[in-house]
Design an enzyme around this catalytic site. Sequence first.
Site, short mmCIF file in Angstrom:
data_model
loop_
_atom_site.label_atom_id
_atom_site.label_comp_id
_atom_site.label_asym_id
_atom_site.label_seq_id
_atom_site.Cartn_x
_atom_site.Cartn_y
_atom_site.Cartn_z
N LYS A 28 48.36 50.87 26.09
CA LYS A 28 47.70 50.70 24.78
C LYS A 28 48.53 51.03 23.56
CE LYS A 28 44.39 52.51 21.44
NZ LYS A 28 43.37 53.58 21.37
N ASP A 47 41.60 48.37 22.37
CA ASP A 47 40.87 49.85 22.28
C ASP A 47 39.47 49.46 22.44
OD1 ASP A 47 39.94 48.09 20.10
OD2 ASP A 47 40.24 49.72 18.38
#
Length: 215
Positions: free
Chosen positions: A117, A136
């Site tokens: 991420k 997210d």
Amino acid sequence: RAAREINRILKKTYPEAHCALLYSSPQQLLIATILSAQCTVERVILVTATLFRKYESCEDFCNAAIAELEQDVRSTGFFRNKARSIQGACCLLIERFGGRVPQTLEELIELPGVARKTANVVMGVAFGVPSGVVVDTHVERLSRRMGLTTEQRAERIEADLAALLPKSEWIDFSHRMISHGRRTCSARKPHCDDCPVEHLCPSSLLKDDGRDVAG
């Protein structure tokens, strides 16, 4: 097909969607993204406003007293782990990359505290390279609600989204989904009656057979 239509509508709805973190260099974006784990963007912005004045270079972070750095980032939560990750990443940037943030996903994920991420955020936002889809909490929640994935793990959700969207849209799709999650499709009380993609969403509360949208 639904994913592309959702992306098209969100692109029109949120034309200015962008990374909300404040930064002036790839290094600052990397650190801000590490701090953003399990923390609000608003809190990270408050913390980094002071942090980036105090520590301006990788050397500053690498040479900092760890106890002091922990206190500097304390309010973002998990502050001990975050401080160690930030310091470790900055020290490794100096040792291996001449103090510069590398521009490949493979090198980024070698840094302490950097998983896919964070690496995707840096690649996409700092360097404009679509290395993957940032997943997210907003993207994770909305993707399942919209029926774009049934996966639970971020890596598998990312793989599903990447397969559904053209690579050129990977970066901005995440920003649009995050904007939509903040403004309309909230975790506890989604505003389905004000949602531009409600007609494409199997979890809409306006449907007679609407599913539980808590997930």
